[in-house]
Enzyme design. Structure first.
Site, short mmCIF file in Angstrom:
data_model
loop_
_atom_site.label_atom_id
_atom_site.label_comp_id
_atom_site.label_asym_id
_atom_site.label_seq_id
_atom_site.Cartn_x
_atom_site.Cartn_y
_atom_site.Cartn_z
N ASP A 332 1.46 -28.68 8.28
CA ASP A 332 0.55 -28.31 7.20
C ASP A 332 -0.85 -28.77 7.65
O ASP A 332 -0.95 -29.75 8.39
CB ASP A 332 0.97 -29.00 5.91
CG ASP A 332 0.00 -28.73 4.77
OD1 ASP A 332 -0.24 -27.54 4.50
OD2 ASP A 332 -0.51 -29.69 4.18
N ASP A 525 2.31 -33.45 3.75
CA ASP A 525 2.06 -34.62 2.91
C ASP A 525 1.97 -34.30 1.42
O ASP A 525 2.02 -35.20 0.59
CB ASP A 525 0.76 -35.31 3.34
CG ASP A 525 -0.47 -34.52 2.92
OD1 ASP A 525 -0.41 -33.27 2.99
OD2 ASP A 525 -1.46 -35.13 2.50
N ASP A 529 4.60 -29.36 -0.31
CA ASP A 529 5.27 -29.31 0.99
C ASP A 529 6.75 -29.67 0.89
O ASP A 529 7.50 -29.47 1.84
CB ASP A 529 4.60 -30.28 1.98
CG ASP A 529 3.19 -29.86 2.34
OD1 ASP A 529 2.95 -28.64 2.37
OD2 ASP A 529 2.35 -30.73 2.58
#
Length: 630
Positions: A332, A525, A529
């Site tokens: 990400d 994080d 996610d």
């Protein structure tokens, strides 16, 4: 060394002296003068019971519970057989050296556990609460959220919270592996398990103890050994079938050859039976699977311990094994590769002034905790009259719909404007772009830039160096911003303008595209996610600033958010798997060779002791290499 281990050392030393005396007697002919012969057996039985009574007890207890075939049973039957054929000193020697191996195993496991139990020392024993001008120590479990606690210099932080008074340096080494202390001042978040430096702090607790960082870490550590790797499961299944197989093999070896040879006229059954019983006992000692059932879990446990020392929690040996087989890693962007510290870089109004556009955006984002919202409010820099804002609604993956002073306002990405069919001027700036519409008329654009994390580029290069073949970045950000970050970091593949559900879909496509044996890891994080972390073969979460949902869903947790440690964990996991495989090949090869020699009469009980205890000790020593710092 534990009290039990010290007692075992005394037993080993006493029996070693007694065995040495018996063997001296055998070599000088003294033992032959002891009559009747049963008296010598009784003399040897004393050291045998001193060193082996617990093995006999375990074997009998397991037989009573229906668990017949284990190493205790094999040792009992083999040494009984040795007594039966008159090899008394060898029976004592087998039990003695088996216990030496067990002692060594206990020490090695303790050493391995210590690397993880050091993590258990982070558990605070008390919290200080100020009552009537005096400090009272209470159980951290009894402290409610919102309570002000006092942390004196040198004390461990008992609960997560926010500093309300004081300033100090906080040692986070036990949690993150980071040797440099962090500064904590008023307004800073502080997590449990760290050690306070030289200043006194007053902290308002934000979580109960059961939900605190330290409690979550302890739970992860305690549960780590319950999740076994494929190799461990293979060894468990192997031992389940292997032990009864060799026991039956030993029975066949003891009786079938003497019967066959007797029928062939090669000797009397009684004379032949003693020889083949001895070979069967040797066969049993050799076949004991200690080297495998000890060294394989020990190797994985050591690997998990080595990772914990650098501030990385691996939730089980199955995940350590998966990390070793990983060849694709997906990131990400925001908060993982970039700092997530957004700053407004451009304000581009079309139907109002810059001040008015910024005020509109700040009010619209007034209730949001998203980093982009925070950066807009910081850029506005004035108190917000949030009573002017009503009916705020977040449109997932698009933006915000709200009412300000009774007027309809939309803030979000290009997809939001397009879905509302509002004509707007698309920005090509590198960064996150927020488009604002007032009463469904385009009002302007705000550009927010994020910066790449220190060490992110180095981390990507290190992953390539350890053998990760493909790096991928997923983001909900615009193409220009995503490609700019990907180019700077040298990422192989980038996918942008993704909704949370799109990230799961993209990861599933990548999983389908890779080879069956390869593993895919996802690093994230944020709370959005969590579904992707769960879907990937290995989910890696940021533990310091990451959301609780992400940490809960992940398989590996980076306690200080340093992505450079991923490459180190890959190195640790591959070293662990390499050592485990070495042990399996070595143990099986030696045992197979000595089994053949024992069955054919070329290996005696001493060779059997080496094939059992010697191989176990060597395998344990090899496994302990996983504990070394990488």
């Amino acid at each position: 060394m534990t009290k039990k281990q010290k007692q075992m050392v005394v037993r080993i030393m006493v029996v070693f002296v007694m065995l040495a005396a018996i063997m001296v007697g055998e070599h000088t002919g003294l033992s032959e003068r002891i009559q009747p012969h049963i008296l010598l057996a009784f003399i040897c039985l004393i050291p045998y019971l001193i060193i082996g009574y617990d093995i006999l007890y375990k074997a009998a207890r397991n037989i009573r519970n229906g668990q017949v075939f284990d190493e205790n049973f094999l040792m009992m039957i083999a040494t009984f057989g040795a007594f039966g054929v008159g090899e008394y000193s060898e029976a004592v020697a087998v039990m003695l050296f088996y216990q030496v191996g067990e002692l060594f195993q206990g020490y090695a496991v303790g050493k391995s556990r210590q690397s993880i139990s050091d993590m258990m020392d982070i558990c605070p024993e008390y919290a200080n609460i100020e009552e009537n001008g005096a400090l009272t120590q209470v159980d951290p479990d009894d402290v409610e959220v919102g309570t002000i606690i006092v942390i004196k210099p040198g004390e461990r932080v008992p609960l997560d919270g926010v500093v309300v008074e004081g300033e100090s340096m906080i040692d986070t080494a036990a949690l993150t592996g980071e040797s440099v202390p962090r500064r904590a001042a008023v307004g800073d978040d502080i997590i449990s398990g760290c050690v306070n430096g030289s200043g006194t702090l007053k902290v308002r607790t934000t979580k109960e103890f059961d939900d605190s960082t330290v409690a979550r870490i302890l739970e992860l550590v305690e549960n780590a050994s319950s999740k076994k790797a494929h190799v461990e499961n293979f060894i468990t299944r192997f031992a389940k079938y292997y032990t009864p197989f060799v026991t039956i093999g030993a029975v066949i070896l003891a009786f079938v050859p003497p019967i066959a040879l007797t029928l062939m006229g090669a000797g009397s059954f009684g004379a032949l039976l003693g020889t083949w019983l001895y070979r069967a006992c040797t066969f049993l000692v050799i076949s004991c699977p200690c080297a495998l059932v000890i060294s394989v879990p020990l190797g994985f446990f050591g690997g998990i311990g080595a990772a914990s020392r650098i501030g990385v929690l691996v939730k089980g040996s199955n995940y350590l094994e998966a990390v070793a087989e990983m060849d694709t890693i997906v990131f990400d962007k925001t908060g993982t590769l970039t700092k997530g510290e957004f700053k407004v870089t451009e304000v581009l109004p079309t139907a109002c002034t810059q001040e008015e556009l910024l005020e509109l955006a700040a009010l619209g984002e007034g209730y949001s905790n998203h980093p982009i919202a925070t950066s807009i409010r910081e850029a506005y820099g004035k108190p917000l009259a949030l009573e002017r804002v009503t009916d705020t609604e977040e449109i997932s993956g698009h933006g915000i719909h709200t009412w300000i002073d009774g007027k309809e306002v939309h803030l979000g990405n290009a997809k939001l404007m397009e879905s509302l069919q509002i004509p707007f001027t698309k920005s090509d700036c590198a960064g996150t772009v927020v488009y604002i519409a007032l009463e469904r008329e385009f009002a302007g654009t705000i550009v927010i830039a994020d910066t790449v994390k220190e060490g992110a580029k180095e981390a990507l290069a290190a992953m390539k160096h350890v053998g990760v073949k493909k790096t991928v970045m997923l983001t909900g950000d615009r193409r220009e911003a995503a490609e700019a970050v990907a180019k700077e970091l040298g990422i192989d593949e980038v996918h942008y303008e993704l909704l949370p559900a799109d990230k799961v879909t993209k990861v599933e496509q990548l999983l389908v595209a890779q080879s069956p044996k390869a593993k895919l890891a996802f690093v994230g994080d944020g709370i959005n996610d969590a579904p992707v972390l769960t879907r990937a073969d290995v989910g890696i979460a940021m533990g310091s600033m990451g959301s609780d949902a992400a940490i809960e869903a992940a398989d590996v947790v980076l306690m200080d958010d340093d992505v450079r440690k991923i490459a180190r964990v890959v190195g640790i996991s591959r070293k662990t798997l390499r050592i485990v495989r070495q042990n399996i090949v070595f143990a099986l090869a030696v045992k197979f060779l000595v089994l053949i020699l024992g069955a054919t009469g070329y290996a005696n009980m001493w060779a059997a002791v080496f094939a059992d205890v010697g191989v176990s000790v060597l395998a344990i020593l090899n496994s302990m290499r996983t504990l070394r710092r990488n």
